[in-house]
Design a protein around this motif. Structure first.
Motif, PDB file in Angstrom:
ATOM      1  N   GLY A   1      19.783 -12.428  20.850  1.00 32.59           N
ATOM      2  CA  GLY A   1      18.994 -11.677  19.871  1.00 32.59           C
ATOM      3  C   GLY A   1      17.964 -10.752  20.477  1.00 32.59           C
ATOM      4  O   GLY A   1      17.087 -10.228  19.789  1.00 32.59           O
ATOM      5  N   MET A   2      18.089 -10.524  21.760  1.00 32.81           N
ATOM      6  CA  MET A   2      17.059  -9.762  22.461  1.00 32.81           C
ATOM      7  C   MET A   2      17.040  -8.279  22.054  1.00 32.81           C
ATOM      8  O   MET A   2      18.077  -7.656  21.890  1.00 32.81           O
ATOM      9  CB  MET A   2      17.299  -9.878  23.970  1.00 32.81           C
ATOM     10  N   LEU A   3      15.818  -7.771  21.898  1.00 27.41           N
ATOM     11  CA  LEU A   3      15.638  -6.337  21.645  1.00 27.41           C
ATOM     12  C   LEU A   3      15.208  -5.641  22.930  1.00 27.41           C
ATOM     13  O   LEU A   3      14.661  -6.273  23.835  1.00 27.41           O
ATOM     14  CB  LEU A   3      14.560  -6.118  20.575  1.00 27.41           C
ATOM     15  N   HIS A   4      15.411  -4.325  22.941  1.00 29.58           N
ATOM     16  CA  HIS A   4      14.967  -3.525  24.087  1.00 29.58           C
ATOM     17  C   HIS A   4      13.827  -2.624  23.647  1.00 29.58           C
ATOM     18  O   HIS A   4      13.975  -1.861  22.691  1.00 29.58           O
ATOM     19  CB  HIS A   4      16.132  -2.700  24.632  1.00 29.58           C
ATOM     20  N   GLY A   5      12.716  -2.741  24.319  1.00 30.10           N
ATOM     21  CA  GLY A   5      11.527  -1.988  23.933  1.00 30.10           C
ATOM     22  C   GLY A   5      11.394  -0.684  24.701  1.00 30.10           C
ATOM     23  O   GLY A   5      11.809  -0.578  25.852  1.00 30.10           O
ATOM     24  N   ARG A   6      10.827   0.309  24.009  1.00 28.45           N
ATOM     25  CA  ARG A   6      10.524   1.598  24.639  1.00 28.45           C
ATOM     26  C   ARG A   6       9.114   2.011  24.219  1.00 28.45           C
ATOM     27  O   ARG A   6       8.601   1.552  23.192  1.00 28.45           O
ATOM     28  CB  ARG A   6      11.514   2.675  24.191  1.00 28.45           C
ATOM     29  N   THR A   7       8.531   2.916  24.983  1.00 21.24           N
ATOM     30  CA  THR A   7       7.132   3.261  24.787  1.00 21.24           C
ATOM     31  C   THR A   7       6.974   4.737  24.437  1.00 21.24           C
ATOM     32  O   THR A   7       7.474   5.597  25.177  1.00 21.24           O
ATOM     33  CB  THR A   7       6.345   2.963  26.080  1.00 21.24           C
ATOM     34  N   VAL A   8       6.298   5.020  23.337  1.00 22.44           N
ATOM     35  CA  VAL A   8       5.970   6.400  22.979  1.00 22.44           C
ATOM     36  C   VAL A   8       4.687   6.752  23.720  1.00 22.44           C
ATOM     37  O   VAL A   8       3.681   6.039  23.607  1.00 22.44           O
ATOM     38  CB  VAL A   8       5.761   6.553  21.458  1.00 22.44           C
ATOM     39  N   ARG A   9       4.727   7.835  24.471  1.00 21.44           N
ATOM     40  CA  ARG A   9       3.602   8.183  25.343  1.00 21.44           C
ATOM     41  C   ARG A   9       3.046   9.567  25.037  1.00 21.44           C
ATOM     42  O   ARG A   9       3.734  10.420  24.499  1.00 21.44           O
ATOM     43  CB  ARG A   9       4.050   8.150  26.811  1.00 21.44           C
ATOM     44  N   SER A  10       1.828   9.747  25.476  1.00 23.04           N
ATOM     45  CA  SER A  10       1.191  11.043  25.283  1.00 23.04           C
ATOM     46  C   SER A  10       1.749  12.061  26.263  1.00 23.04           C
ATOM     47  O   SER A  10       1.982  11.760  27.423  1.00 23.04           O
ATOM     48  CB  SER A  10      -0.317  10.911  25.505  1.00 23.04           C
ATOM     49  N   MET A  11       1.915  13.281  25.758  1.00 25.85           N
ATOM     50  CA  MET A  11       2.367  14.363  26.624  1.00 25.85           C
ATOM     51  C   MET A  11       1.171  15.118  27.207  1.00 25.85           C
ATOM     52  O   MET A  11       1.340  15.937  28.091  1.00 25.85           O
ATOM     53  CB  MET A  11       3.211  15.370  25.828  1.00 25.85           C
ATOM     54  N   VAL A  12      -0.006  14.881  26.635  1.00 24.90           N
ATOM     55  CA  VAL A  12      -1.179  15.634  27.099  1.00 24.90           C
ATOM     56  C   VAL A  12      -2.142  14.687  27.802  1.00 24.90           C
ATOM     57  O   VAL A  12      -2.111  13.470  27.628  1.00 24.90           O
ATOM     58  CB  VAL A  12      -1.914  16.354  25.940  1.00 24.90           C
ATOM     59  N   ALA A  13      -3.020  15.286  28.600  1.00 29.28           N
ATOM     60  CA  ALA A  13      -3.932  14.485  29.402  1.00 29.28           C
ATOM     61  C   ALA A  13      -5.134  13.985  28.603  1.00 29.28           C
ATOM     62  O   ALA A  13      -5.677  12.919  28.878  1.00 29.28           O
ATOM     63  CB  ALA A  13      -4.416  15.291  30.605  1.00 29.28           C
ATOM     64  N   ARG A  14      -5.551  14.779  27.620  1.00 31.42           N
ATOM     65  CA  ARG A  14      -6.714  14.347  26.848  1.00 31.42           C
ATOM     66  C   ARG A  14      -6.617  14.959  25.459  1.00 31.42           C
ATOM     67  O   ARG A  14      -6.276  16.144  25.326  1.00 31.42           O
ATOM     68  CB  ARG A  14      -8.003  14.827  27.541  1.00 31.42           C
TER      69      ARG A  14
ATOM     70  N   VAL B   1       8.510   0.954  20.298  1.00 25.91           N
ATOM     71  CA  VAL B   1       9.675   0.761  19.437  1.00 25.91           C
ATOM     72  C   VAL B   1      10.632  -0.199  20.141  1.00 25.91           C
ATOM     73  O   VAL B   1      10.610  -0.302  21.369  1.00 25.91           O
ATOM     74  CB  VAL B   1      10.402   2.091  19.139  1.00 25.91           C
ATOM     75  N   ALA B   2      11.442  -0.877  19.338  1.00 22.36           N
ATOM     76  CA  ALA B   2      12.440  -1.762  19.945  1.00 22.36           C
ATOM     77  C   ALA B   2      13.667  -1.822  19.067  1.00 22.36           C
ATOM     78  O   ALA B   2      13.587  -1.673  17.837  1.00 22.36           O
ATOM     79  CB  ALA B   2      11.860  -3.165  20.138  1.00 22.36           C
ATOM     80  N   HIS B   3      14.800  -2.020  19.699  1.00 22.54           N
ATOM     81  CA  HIS B   3      16.062  -2.147  18.965  1.00 22.54           C
ATOM     82  C   HIS B   3      17.012  -2.984  19.816  1.00 22.54           C
ATOM     83  O   HIS B   3      16.873  -3.025  21.043  1.00 22.54           O
ATOM     84  CB  HIS B   3      16.667  -0.761  18.698  1.00 22.54           C
ATOM     85  N   ALA B   4      17.957  -3.623  19.157  1.00 21.28           N
ATOM     86  CA  ALA B   4      18.900  -4.465  19.890  1.00 21.28           C
ATOM     87  C   ALA B   4      19.764  -3.637  20.837  1.00 21.28           C
ATOM     88  O   ALA B   4      20.221  -4.129  21.868  1.00 21.28           O
ATOM     89  CB  ALA B   4      19.781  -5.234  18.907  1.00 21.28           C
ATOM     90  N   ASP B   5      19.978  -2.385  20.472  1.00 22.17           N
ATOM     91  CA  ASP B   5      20.793  -1.504  21.293  1.00 22.17           C
ATOM     92  C   ASP B   5      19.860  -0.567  22.060  1.00 22.17           C
ATOM     93  O   ASP B   5      19.119   0.201  21.446  1.00 22.17           O
ATOM     94  CB  ASP B   5      21.731  -0.703  20.373  1.00 22.17           C
ATOM     95  N   PRO B   6      19.891  -0.653  23.392  1.00 18.88           N
ATOM     96  CA  PRO B   6      18.950   0.187  24.150  1.00 18.88           C
ATOM     97  C   PRO B   6      19.100   1.682  23.866  1.00 18.88           C
ATOM     98  O   PRO B   6      18.125   2.422  23.916  1.00 18.88           O
ATOM     99  CB  PRO B   6      19.265  -0.136  25.617  1.00 18.88           C
ATOM    100  N   GLU B   7      20.304   2.105  23.557  1.00 17.68           N
ATOM    101  CA  GLU B   7      20.488   3.528  23.246  1.00 17.68           C
ATOM    102  C   GLU B   7      19.793   3.903  21.940  1.00 17.68           C
ATOM    103  O   GLU B   7      19.247   5.000  21.804  1.00 17.68           O
ATOM    104  CB  GLU B   7      21.979   3.882  23.150  1.00 17.68           C
ATOM    105  N   ARG B   8      19.804   2.977  20.983  1.00 19.56           N
ATOM    106  CA  ARG B   8      19.120   3.255  19.705  1.00 19.56           C
ATOM    107  C   ARG B   8      17.604   3.246  19.930  1.00 19.56           C
ATOM    108  O   ARG B   8      16.875   4.041  19.326  1.00 19.56           O
ATOM    109  CB  ARG B   8      19.486   2.214  18.645  1.00 19.56           C
ATOM    110  N   ALA B   9      17.141   2.358  20.768  1.00 26.79           N
ATOM    111  CA  ALA B   9      15.708   2.323  21.059  1.00 26.79           C
ATOM    112  C   ALA B   9      15.274   3.632  21.711  1.00 26.79           C
ATOM    113  O   ALA B   9      14.245   4.213  21.355  1.00 26.79           O
ATOM    114  CB  ALA B   9      15.381   1.139  21.986  1.00 26.79           C
ATOM    115  N   GLN B  10      16.097   4.113  22.621  1.00 29.49           N
ATOM    116  CA  GLN B  10      15.788   5.373  23.290  1.00 29.49           C
ATOM    117  C   GLN B  10      15.793   6.522  22.276  1.00 29.49           C
ATOM    118  O   GLN B  10      14.917   7.389  22.288  1.00 29.49           O
ATOM    119  CB  GLN B  10      16.816   5.622  24.396  1.00 29.49           C
TER     120      GLN B  10
END
Lengths: 222, 772, 311
Positions: free
Chosen positions: B48-61, B117-126
């Motif tokens: 049942g494991m999910l794969h997590g991904r991180t939404v990150r800032s594109m700017v410095a400040r 974000v996380a999803h069971a399918d790493p491609e969907r998480a991406q």
């Protein structure tokens, strides 16, 4: 054109059939569909070589190979290097000579080195030759020297135990290394207390490494 | 004082067993690593494991204005977590708690985590990552040490200073007044990526009892354990942290795993399912910690003969956007900034500045490579200005027993600065090569002027350079007291001794060395000794695997445990123990008759170590390790490429418990130092790391690595187990200064910034050619 | 891996004719992206960029493999790997610059999979084989359902990653003329002596690292002195110093017909700087590339003839 491929290939001598997307990386096919997690991903762009496997005998980065191109080929991974439960000569050399530290690069390095030794059959590849062959396998722990030493030691040992050679050059590894260790550790004859030094670069056997250490009496000096 | 503990502990009644310490026994984790059986975090799967991904800032400040989720995207099965989902404090607990786990409103650096974000399918998480749009209003950012010092834009207090230390000794003004020559230089060094081959990764689960279990790649299970308590507001017993086989750390898995574990645990907490987050290389380079860049101004006063009479150092480091580890990195850098030299009048000022870049963190050497590189580059410059051989200048000033450091610490024992210099110089053929390369370079120059070139038409110059370094083992000052480490040894049900410690194997050989030290004291073979997996449910908090402390401090505790265990068993048996079989016989009988046996030892500060945190005076470290490095290079005048021909190094580490592993540490650390000096440069574009690919952030290959000639010097430290001091970091501290010196010897170009990229060297060479 | 690989499709042609048919037919509905050894493509995919959803797998096409010596021209199939090139006896003897370039591409693993055709089709200005092929005046053999044609390397690059090939054309082979073949006899000219002097070949790639580095500057050169002591063949090609791999025409014109001297070398260097247009990028900067291009040219010239360095 289809989204799923029935892939028949040979992995470590076993015939395998898996159903995978055709552009799935060979790396992921091996790790996920074949359960062989020894092959590692270090960069995903063919730079670090942690994912190296043999494809029909030659080393390739499995992160750059689509499943579709593995159809009908013979793959060898790190799990296929040992014949039976005992370590291969190369694997043992890595354990004994400091060729593995964190172990992440180790599977790929062993596979590349294995291919090198296969090509160099009957010959001990030179230091530079080993380094060039391993240039596509990054290691961040060892400084590479012990890896190169291990590869060459394995070649020497294999050569020594090869058919017809054993009699003529019985255990050249031990002899050669023993000699160098003796020669280099000459100052140590006066032993630890003499505060002397010697190189530790050539360790024949684990226990010999001791000879390479300059030891000083404990306590305050000078 | 002059007796080794080895002799003291060996009972007279037994036959001498095979020694375990000082022998290069097979590495404990070697076999599983060469067969591919070792399981790293990315090799683990859970139902049942999910794969997590991180939404990150594109700017410095900037300021987060809006977060939009693309309505056209199929959000089915996607778990989303942001700062509002954090049950406890939104922070990554380090020394301070200023770094948020997830951004709330302010963005302080590029690639800062905003939501998960996380999803069971790493491609969907991406794919989900691409369907989140974060609107950030950009604000003026501070991106360099210079900008931060100028404080035109203020991001921390009134002056952007995250932390400052001042160390003083003697009378600086009088020292400079007394000097015949005053030399000043400014030395710069950039970021460096740890580049462990295994990227950062964690798997978190929420337990049925409302706790959290985290498994992953890390150096410090109890750092993660502590951070999770704060983030989730849970009591310690509800959190369990387990280290998986870890593919290298070098400091890069000291503080960052606390953040990553928080992310994975938050997604697991919210979804109720196991969540794996394993970074790819691109994300790992872009988002995780780096070595602190530094600008170090060194001004020294000397007598004609080179004697150092005044040292004034101003070291400024780039801490990044949050405090994280910067105060301790800075502290260690400052404490080593004077170099392993005797000087009566010293002032060291050190500041860590805030910038809008990802927080810099721990990296092998921990601030010392920066200041030692500066001091050693400086000493080479001083030697040139005084017309002295750099070896002679260093020998004249190198510390010996009885000398006093800038913090007033008297060096009582195990001081080998002169010895490592001499051994290195002798082994490298320093004097002869110094002369020969100089002669050959002059001859090559004459020949080229006459139109005669080396084969291949290359214009090559060779040089040899030297550097000396030192590294205090263990935590600074009162640090070990605060850590309050506890290590234990117990008996397994089969009657085998079992090491219980939170210190981890990351490739360096920690667990092998533990088994050796314990075996030596128990009179058994290391094979008999078991090592428990670092799991906070099973092992006590023996502190982090950092600071070159594992062998000296934790090994010391285990050695005491083993001694105590032996005493208990011998008392029980009413005779001396005799080897493996006998040990197991007695141990099993003990277990049957008396029940479990567990021996614990807690860190006790040696009474003679006194440290004042307020004045920064006293014994900064129980002792120092010393190393000298001679680097030989070949520079190509047409391309500015520098090839390292050979490295010779002698390093005093007290006692080599496992010589092969020690040499492995020295060789590996040396190559990292060479990479930092010559190849490795983090390049930035608009506040983000531009070269976050392994293709463009380049580390040395086997072909770049020179032959490494390593000499271990053993000058035991009475407070270390079997005399051992630290070995892990010292090798990284020293090479860069020697590279700078070797390049200067080869080309005449004195480089004040590393890495010495071909671009920089060619610019310097062209400048010289124009001046001529 | 950031691209969703499971969504990508692959066409597996039976033979070259089938491949060309599939490629041609795909032009209306999303062109099939030709796939050879994958060493560039998978790097792109890994970063999340997807050059196409459908791929045409060329790897198993036997027609694209093999190295043949045809009447003094060496014909290399498009799928010839760099390992095959660097180990090929004839390549090493006749085209040492190409063997040298092949050895600089990636490391062993990449050389086992990376193909000559792929390196050309990828058309990176940093492609290591390209300056050599350009200096050797290689000819690209292209084929489509309409037939075959030959595109001289000198006319191949139209712009940044833009080749003078039709979208339904595949590179099938590359042929290399023998740089040392005697020039065709002019009418009335008497043949003197047995063999003319050999052209000197040169290749140097400069990256920061000593192995598997992407070039910051690469220079390939061919130079021959005639019996009259003047340069009668001068070719200089550079990579990574312009949007395309280019021939340094101005520098070549300075050299051609000149007697070797330091003054000529200096003039050629000055001309070379007019030929190139390097930029600052992730791997290096404009000034460095200009400086090193000039330095490599001088190195090449003094290796080819020491008189280029005599003042």
């Amino acid at each position: 054109m289809s989204a799923v491929l029935t892939l028949d290939f040979t992995v470590n001598g076993k015939r395998r059939r898996v159903r995978v997307p055709p552009m799935k990386r060979l790396l992921d096919v091996l790790r996920e569909d074949c359960g062989l997690t020894g092959t590692k991903e270090g960069c995903g762009e063919g730079e670090c070589g942690a994912c190296t496997v043999l494809m029909d005998g030659v080393p390739v980065n499995s992160c750059l190979v689509p499943a579709v191109q593995a159809a009908g080929v013979k793959i060898v991974t790190v799990e296929g290097l040992a014949k039976g439960p005992a370590l291969s000569v190369l694997q043992r050399a890595f354990v004994e000579r400091g060729g593995t530290q964190c172990g992440s690069c180790t599977p790929g390095i062993l596979v590349t080195a294995h291919a090198l030794l296969q090509r160099a059959k009957g010959r001990v590849p030179g230091d530079a030759e080993v380094r060039v062959a391993l240039a596509g396998n990054l290691c961040r722990c060892t400084g590479y020297q012990m890896i190169v030493n291990a590869v060459r030691a394995a070649a020497r040992e294999t050569l020594a135990s090869g058919p017809g050679r054993a009699a003529r050059t019985a255990r050249p590894v031990a002899r050669e290394q023993g000699k160098s260790a003796r020669a280099k550790s000459k100052p140590v004859k006066t032993k630890a207390k003499a505060r002397t030094t010697a190189t530790v670069r050539a360790q024949a056997k684990p226990a010999r490494a001791k000879a390479g250490v300059a030891r000083r009496r404990p306590g305050p000096g000078r | 004082m002059t007796r080794t503990p080895t002799r003291r502990a060996r009972p007279k009644t037994t036959l001498r067993p095979q020694p375990a310490v000082g022998v290069s026994v097979p590495k404990r984790d070697g076999e599983e690593k060469v067969t591919g059986r070792a399981l790293y975090v990315d090799d683990l799967k859970f139902p049942g494991m999910l794969h997590g991904r991180t939404v990150r800032s594109m700017v410095a400040r900037g300021i987060i204005r809006r977060v939009e989720f693309d309505p056209a995207f199929d959000w089915n099965g996607v778990v989303i977590a942001d700062h509002k989902d954090i049950p406890g404090l939104n922070c990554v607990a380090h020394l301070t708690e200023d770094q948020p786990l997830l951004a709330v409103r302010e963005i302080e650096h590029a690639d800062q985590a905003i939501l998960l974000v996380a999803h069971a399918d790493p491609e969907r998480a991406q794919a989900a990552l691409g369907a989140v749009r974060v609107e950030v209003e950009s604000i003026d950012a501070v991106l360099s040490i210079e900008d931060s010092l100028a404080a035109r834009v203020k991001i921390r207090g009134a002056d952007n200073v995250l932390k400052e230390y001042n160390i003083a000794r003697g009378d600086l003004a009088a020292g400079f007044a007394d000097a015949d020559v005053v030399v000043e230089g400014v030395y710069r060094c950039g970021h460096q990526e740890q580049l462990y081959l295994e990227n950062n990764g964690m798997i978190a689960e929420r337990t049925a009892e409302g706790g959290i279990v985290v498994r992953g790649s890390m150096q410090c299970p109890y750092f993660v354990h502590h951070a999770l308590q704060r983030t989730f507001g849970l009591p310690p017993e509800r959190i369990r942290v387990i280290q998986t086989v870890t593919g290298g750390g070098f400091g890069g898995k000291e503080d960052y795993p606390s953040l990553l574990a928080g992310h994975a645990a938050l997604l697991a907490w919210k979804s109720g399912r196991p969540v794996k987050i394993v970074y790819d290389r691109l994300e790992d380079i872009a988002a995780t910690t780096k070595r602190h860049p530094a600008v170090v101004r060194v001004r020294t006063g000397h007598r004609r003969d080179g004697t150092l009479v005044a040292t004034d150092v101003d070291a400024v480091m780039d801490g990044g956007a949050y405090v994280t580890m910067s105060p301790v990195v800075l502290s260690r850098g400052a404490l080593h900034a004077g170099g392993a030299y005797r000087c009566p009048n010293v002032r060291i000022r050190a500041r860590a500045m805030a910038t809008n870049t990802p927080p810099n963190g721990a990296f092998r050497g921990f601030g010392v490579p920066q200041t030692v590189y500066a001091m050693e580059s400086h000493m080479d410059r001083v030697a040139a200005e005084l017309g002295l051989d750099p070896l002679v200048l260093r020998r004249r000033n190198a510390v010996v027993v009885g000398d006093v450091t800038p913090t007033g610490q008297v060096l009582h024992e195990s001081v080998s600065a002169v010895e490592v210099l001499d051994r290195t110089a002798e082994r490298a053929g320093w004097a002869e090569k110094r002369r020969r390369y100089g002669r050959e370079n002059a001859a090559a120059e004459r020949a080229e002027r006459a139109g005669r070139f080396a084969p291949g038409g290359r214009r090559l110059r060779r040089g040899i350079g030297l550097a000396l370094g030192w590294h205090g083992a263990g935590f600074t000052g009162g640090g070990e007291v605060r850590l309050n480490s506890l290590a234990a040894l117990d008996l397994s049900p089969e009657g085998r001794p079992r090491v219980l410690a939170a210190n981890v194997e990351i490739g360096q050989g920690a667990i092998t060395v533990f088994t050796q030290m314990v075996a030596e004291r128990l009179g058994v073979s290391p094979d008999l000794v078991l090592v428990e997996t670092p799991d906070t449910d099973r092992v006590p908090n023996s502190g982090p695997t950092v600071a070159s402390r594992t062998t000296m401090v934790v090994g010391g505790l285990l050695e005491q445990c083993a001694r105590a265990m032996r005493e208990r068993l011998e008392l029980f048996a009413e005779r001396a123990l005799d080897g493996d079989a006998d040990f197991r016989r007695v141990a099993r009988r003990f277990l049957a008759e008396r029940g479990p046996l567990r021996v614990e030892r807690r860190y006790q500060k040696p009474a003679h170590i006194v440290w004042n945190e307020e004045t920064y005076q006293g014994d900064a470290y129980p002792c120092f390790s010393y190393g000298a490095v001679a680097v030989e290079v070949e520079a190509d005048l047409d391309t500015g490429e520098v090839r390292v021909l050979r490295v010779t190094t002698a390093q005093d580490i007290g006692r080599a418990i496992h010589p092969l592993l020690c040499i492995g540490q020295i060789e590996g650390g040396t190559l990292q130092g060479l990479g930092w000096a010559l190849l490795e440069e983090v390049r930035w574009k608009d506040g983000r790391i531009w070269n976050h690919q392994l293709t463009n952030y380049i580390i040395p290959t086997a072909v770049d690595a020179p032959p490494l000639d390593v000499l271990i010097v053993e000058n035991p430290y009475s407070g270390g187990p079997f005399g051992a001091k630290g070995v892990g970091e010292l090798p990284m501290d020293v090479p860069a200064g020697a590279v700078v010196a070797a390049v200067a010897h080869a080309t005449g170009a004195r480089m004040d910034e590393i890495p010495i990229t071909p671009e920089r060297l060619l610019r310097a060479l062209d400048g010289r050619e124009e001046r001529r | 891996m950031r691209a969703a690989l499971s969504t990508l499709e692959v066409a597996r042609p039976r033979d070259l004719a089938h491949a060309l048919k599939l490629l041609h037919a795909s032009l209306d509905a999303g062109r099939l992206v030709p796939l050879a050894g994958g060493t560039d493509l998978f790097v792109t995919l890994n970063s999340g960029l997807v050059p196409g959803r459908r791929f045409l797998d060329l790897w198993s096409l036997r027609e694209l493999r093999g190295v043949r010596d045809q009447a003094g021209r060496l014909v290399l199939g498009a799928l010839t790997t760099f390992s095959e090139i660097r180990e090929h006896a004839l390549v090493r003897r006749r085209y040492p610059a190409l063997a040298a370039a092949a050895a600089e591409i990636g490391a062993w693993q990449v050389q086992n999979r990376g193909t000559l055709g792929g390196n050309i089709a990828n058309a990176s200005p940093a492609g290591d084989s390209l300056p050599v092929l350009l200096a050797l005046e290689a000819v690209v053999h292209a084929r489509s359902v309409r037939g075959t044609r030959e595109v001289p390397f000198t006319a191949l690059f139209r712009g940044y990653r833009d080749l003078a090939l039709e979208p339904d054309e595949l590179i099938t082979a590359v042929s290399l003329p023998d740089p040392d073949a005697p020039p065709p006899l002019r009418a009335g000219a008497a043949r003197r002596g047995a063999h003319p002097p050999r052209a000197q070949q040169f290749f140097r790639q400069v990256g920061t690292r000593r192995a598997q580095s992407i070039s910051k500057v690469a220079l390939a050169g061919l130079l021959r002195l005639g019996r009259d002591g003047r340069v009668d063949l001068a070719r200089v090609a550079l990579g990574s110093v312009a949007p395309v791999t280019l021939r340094a025409g101005r520098a070549e014109r300075v050299l051609l017909g000149a007697r070797p001297s330091a003054a000529v070398a200096a003039a050629a260097r000055a001309a070379l700087l007019e030929d190139i247009a390097p930029i600052d990028d992730i791997r290096s900067d404009r000034e460095y590339r200009r400086r090193v291009s000039g330095n490599l040219l001088e190195q090449f010239l003094r290796v080819a003839d020491p008189r280029f360095a005599r003042r």
